[in-house]
Design a protein around this motif. Structure first.
Motif, PDB file in Angstrom:
ATOM      1  N   MET A 131       0.826  -1.206   0.000  1.00  0.00           N
ATOM      2  CA  MET A 131       0.000   0.000   0.000  1.00  0.00           C
ATOM      3  C   MET A 131       0.866   1.263   0.000  1.00  0.00           C
ATOM      4  O   MET A 131       0.508   2.271  -0.618  1.00  0.00           O
ATOM      5  CB  MET A 131      -0.922  -0.011   1.208  1.00  0.00           C
ATOM      6  CG  MET A 131      -1.967  -1.124   1.172  1.00  0.00           C
ATOM      7  SD  MET A 131      -2.924  -1.252   2.703  1.00  0.00           S
ATOM      8  CE  MET A 131      -3.801   0.304   2.694  1.00  0.00           C
ATOM      9  N   SER A 132       2.013   1.213   0.665  1.00  0.00           N
ATOM     10  CA  SER A 132       2.882   2.396   0.716  1.00  0.00           C
ATOM     11  C   SER A 132       3.524   2.692  -0.635  1.00  0.00           C
ATOM     12  O   SER A 132       3.798   3.866  -0.953  1.00  0.00           O
ATOM     13  CB  SER A 132       3.956   2.218   1.785  1.00  0.00           C
ATOM     14  OG  SER A 132       4.854   1.182   1.431  1.00  0.00           O
ATOM     15  N   ILE A 133       3.785   1.652  -1.447  1.00  0.00           N
ATOM     16  CA  ILE A 133       4.375   1.892  -2.771  1.00  0.00           C
ATOM     17  C   ILE A 133       3.316   1.795  -3.874  1.00  0.00           C
ATOM     18  O   ILE A 133       3.649   1.924  -5.046  1.00  0.00           O
ATOM     19  CB  ILE A 133       5.511   0.889  -3.056  1.00  0.00           C
ATOM     20  CG1 ILE A 133       4.995  -0.551  -3.099  1.00  0.00           C
ATOM     21  CG2 ILE A 133       6.623   1.040  -2.034  1.00  0.00           C
ATOM     22  CD1 ILE A 133       6.043  -1.560  -3.527  1.00  0.00           C
ATOM     23  N   ARG A 134       2.059   1.545  -3.483  1.00  0.00           N
ATOM     24  CA  ARG A 134       0.931   1.466  -4.416  1.00  0.00           C
ATOM     25  C   ARG A 134       1.169   0.438  -5.526  1.00  0.00           C
ATOM     26  O   ARG A 134       1.037   0.723  -6.712  1.00  0.00           O
ATOM     27  CB  ARG A 134       0.645   2.840  -5.014  1.00  0.00           C
ATOM     28  CG  ARG A 134       0.278   3.893  -3.984  1.00  0.00           C
ATOM     29  CD  ARG A 134      -0.002   5.237  -4.604  1.00  0.00           C
ATOM     30  NE  ARG A 134      -0.356   6.230  -3.586  1.00  0.00           N
ATOM     31  CZ  ARG A 134      -0.654   7.502  -3.851  1.00  0.00           C
ATOM     32  NH1 ARG A 134      -0.641   7.940  -5.112  1.00  0.00           N
ATOM     33  NH2 ARG A 134      -0.957   8.333  -2.873  1.00  0.00           N
ATOM     34  N   ASN A 135       1.514  -0.747  -5.097  1.00  0.00           N
ATOM     35  CA  ASN A 135       1.780  -1.840  -6.035  1.00  0.00           C
ATOM     36  C   ASN A 135       0.710  -2.909  -5.854  1.00  0.00           C
ATOM     37  O   ASN A 135       0.691  -3.608  -4.839  1.00  0.00           O
ATOM     38  CB  ASN A 135       3.172  -2.431  -5.780  1.00  0.00           C
ATOM     39  CG  ASN A 135       3.601  -3.408  -6.864  1.00  0.00           C
ATOM     40  OD1 ASN A 135       2.811  -4.188  -7.358  1.00  0.00           O
ATOM     41  ND2 ASN A 135       4.864  -3.344  -7.235  1.00  0.00           N
ATOM     42  N   PRO A 136      -0.202  -3.068  -6.833  1.00  0.00           N
ATOM     43  CA  PRO A 136      -1.280  -4.058  -6.662  1.00  0.00           C
ATOM     44  C   PRO A 136      -0.780  -5.490  -6.626  1.00  0.00           C
ATOM     45  O   PRO A 136      -1.444  -6.352  -6.032  1.00  0.00           O
ATOM     46  CB  PRO A 136      -2.179  -3.814  -7.876  1.00  0.00           C
ATOM     47  CG  PRO A 136      -1.292  -3.160  -8.883  1.00  0.00           C
ATOM     48  CD  PRO A 136      -0.315  -2.348  -8.102  1.00  0.00           C
ATOM     49  N   TRP A 137       0.374  -5.757  -7.292  1.00  0.00           N
ATOM     50  CA  TRP A 137       0.895  -7.126  -7.262  1.00  0.00           C
ATOM     51  C   TRP A 137       1.260  -7.552  -5.844  1.00  0.00           C
ATOM     52  O   TRP A 137       1.178  -8.738  -5.514  1.00  0.00           O
ATOM     53  CB  TRP A 137       2.134  -7.233  -8.153  1.00  0.00           C
ATOM     54  CG  TRP A 137       1.881  -7.088  -9.619  1.00  0.00           C
ATOM     55  CD1 TRP A 137       2.349  -6.103 -10.438  1.00  0.00           C
ATOM     56  CD2 TRP A 137       1.103  -7.959 -10.452  1.00  0.00           C
ATOM     57  NE1 TRP A 137       1.918  -6.301 -11.719  1.00  0.00           N
ATOM     58  CE2 TRP A 137       1.158  -7.436 -11.769  1.00  0.00           C
ATOM     59  CE3 TRP A 137       0.373  -9.113 -10.231  1.00  0.00           C
ATOM     60  CZ2 TRP A 137       0.509  -8.035 -12.845  1.00  0.00           C
ATOM     61  CZ3 TRP A 137      -0.273  -9.722 -11.303  1.00  0.00           C
ATOM     62  CH2 TRP A 137      -0.202  -9.180 -12.583  1.00  0.00           C
ATOM     63  N   VAL A 138       1.651  -6.605  -5.019  1.00  0.00           N
ATOM     64  CA  VAL A 138       2.005  -6.915  -3.631  1.00  0.00           C
ATOM     65  C   VAL A 138       0.769  -6.901  -2.741  1.00  0.00           C
ATOM     66  O   VAL A 138       0.645  -7.716  -1.816  1.00  0.00           O
ATOM     67  CB  VAL A 138       3.061  -5.919  -3.119  1.00  0.00           C
ATOM     68  CG1 VAL A 138       3.447  -6.229  -1.679  1.00  0.00           C
ATOM     69  CG2 VAL A 138       4.301  -5.942  -4.010  1.00  0.00           C
ATOM     70  N   VAL A 139      -0.182  -6.018  -3.045  1.00  0.00           N
ATOM     71  CA  VAL A 139      -1.354  -5.855  -2.185  1.00  0.00           C
ATOM     72  C   VAL A 139      -2.298  -7.047  -2.298  1.00  0.00           C
ATOM     73  O   VAL A 139      -2.782  -7.581  -1.278  1.00  0.00           O
ATOM     74  CB  VAL A 139      -2.094  -4.544  -2.533  1.00  0.00           C
ATOM     75  CG1 VAL A 139      -3.443  -4.473  -1.810  1.00  0.00           C
ATOM     76  CG2 VAL A 139      -1.231  -3.347  -2.162  1.00  0.00           C
ATOM     77  N   ILE A 140      -2.581  -7.489  -3.527  1.00  0.00           N
ATOM     78  CA  ILE A 140      -3.645  -8.489  -3.737  1.00  0.00           C
ATOM     79  C   ILE A 140      -3.361  -9.801  -3.015  1.00  0.00           C
ATOM     80  O   ILE A 140      -4.201 -10.274  -2.222  1.00  0.00           O
ATOM     81  CB  ILE A 140      -3.860  -8.707  -5.246  1.00  0.00           C
ATOM     82  CG1 ILE A 140      -4.437  -7.447  -5.885  1.00  0.00           C
ATOM     83  CG2 ILE A 140      -4.786  -9.890  -5.494  1.00  0.00           C
ATOM     84  CD1 ILE A 140      -4.536  -7.503  -7.395  1.00  0.00           C
ATOM     85  N   PRO A 141      -2.219 -10.459  -3.239  1.00  0.00           N
ATOM     86  CA  PRO A 141      -2.032 -11.755  -2.567  1.00  0.00           C
ATOM     87  C   PRO A 141      -1.907 -11.633  -1.056  1.00  0.00           C
ATOM     88  O   PRO A 141      -2.314 -12.547  -0.325  1.00  0.00           O
ATOM     89  CB  PRO A 141      -0.738 -12.293  -3.195  1.00  0.00           C
ATOM     90  CG  PRO A 141      -0.020 -11.098  -3.682  1.00  0.00           C
ATOM     91  CD  PRO A 141      -1.066 -10.125  -4.099  1.00  0.00           C
TER      92      PRO A 141
END
Length: 287
Positions: free
Chosen positions: A160-170
């Motif tokens: 969430m801090s870097i706004r990366n959906p690949w990291v957020v979703i899983p």
């Protein structure tokens, strides 16, 4: 004449390796260095015939044929390397021009990492469901369960801090399932397992509290994504180190049942894809 099939097979083996292929057949003996091959008596039209004399006469011819075949194979390999190497280089260059491997690393790697991240989380589900049916965790080590929940929570904050959906979703899925596994594991664990899980949860909660307090008070003068990245990697190390708590028992008893093989394989594969993705982004926290 209809020779015995074993003799035919032995003679064919000699064409590739002189007289050595006969050593694997029952009843045949081969001298260690050179010499003649000794064959057993072979039934032929109801009579026993000794083929040692025939083998003795065939040995020089077989040796010459073997040398010829080896020379032919070496020459063929050299010629094919010279002929086809330029075509292989041109084909590789064409493939590199058609395919942007940086796009594959930045899209395919996180996609596969997300898929295997889901697989890593779901790999514990059969063990938890079986433990619920049995009313006990048995030999299963419960320490990876709170580590999985804390690891997913830390990576969710970092994503969430870097706004990366690949990291957020899983990792959103990991927080939910990790919390479920932790609750079920605590209820099914014995007293010693519950004490270990309580200490682990307390340590993770303290880590989160210290990081949030240091960021909010300004004591930690770094960007939030840096703090969350360091915290996420600390939680990840604890997740990978948690099965080592039962390593001494595994080595002493020779029984690896406390270590979940599905979780181990899924974690390793998942880590490989995230390593490729982090390298493509030049992100040391993900890599």
């Amino acid at each position: 004449p209809h020779l015995n099939l074993q003799v035919v097979a032995a003679l064919a083996a000699c064409l590739l390796q002189p007289a050595r292929g006969l050593a694997t057949l029952p009843g045949y003996s081969v001298p260690p260095m050179g010499g003649f091959v000794t064959f057993p008596s072979v039934p032929f039209r109801g009579h026993d015939i000794a083929v040692s004399r025939e083998a003795r006469s065939l040995s020089p011819m077989i040796e010459r044929q073997t040398i010829t075949w080896r020379s032919f194979l070496v020459a063929s390999s050299a010629i094919s390397s010279l002929v086809f190497a330029p075509q292989a280089v041109r084909l590789t260059s064409a493939v590199r021009k058609l395919i942007d491997f940086s796009v594959l690393r930045s899209c395919l790697a996180p996609l596969l990492g997300t898929i295997f991240g889901f697989a890593q989380i779901l790999s514990v589900l059969p063990t938890i469901l079986e433990a619920r049916r049995n009313g006990s965790l048995g030999d299963f080590n419960p320490l990876p369960l709170p580590a999985m929940a804390a690891n997913s929570g830390a990576w969710l904050l970092y994503g969430m801090s870097i706004r990366n959906p690949w990291v957020v979703i899983p990792n959103t899925w990991g927080v939910v399932m990790g919390g479920f596994y932790t609750a079920q594991g605590y209820l099914l664990a014995e007293d010693r397992g519950q004490d270990a899980m309580s200490a682990s949860l307390l340590a993770f909660a303290s880590l989160f509290l210290v990081v949030f307090s240091a960021l909010s008070s300004g004591i930690l003068d770094v960007a939030p994504q840096v703090a969350f990245g360091v915290m996420a990697n600390l939680c990840l190390l604890s997740l990978y180190a948690s099965p080592l708590a039962s390593l001494s028992r595994v080595l002493a008893t020779g029984d690896a049942s406390p270590i979940d093989p599905l979780l181990a394989v899924a974690s390793f594969t998942n880590g490989c894809f995230w390593l490729a993705y982090g390298s493509s982004l030049n992100n040391p926290f993900i890599a």
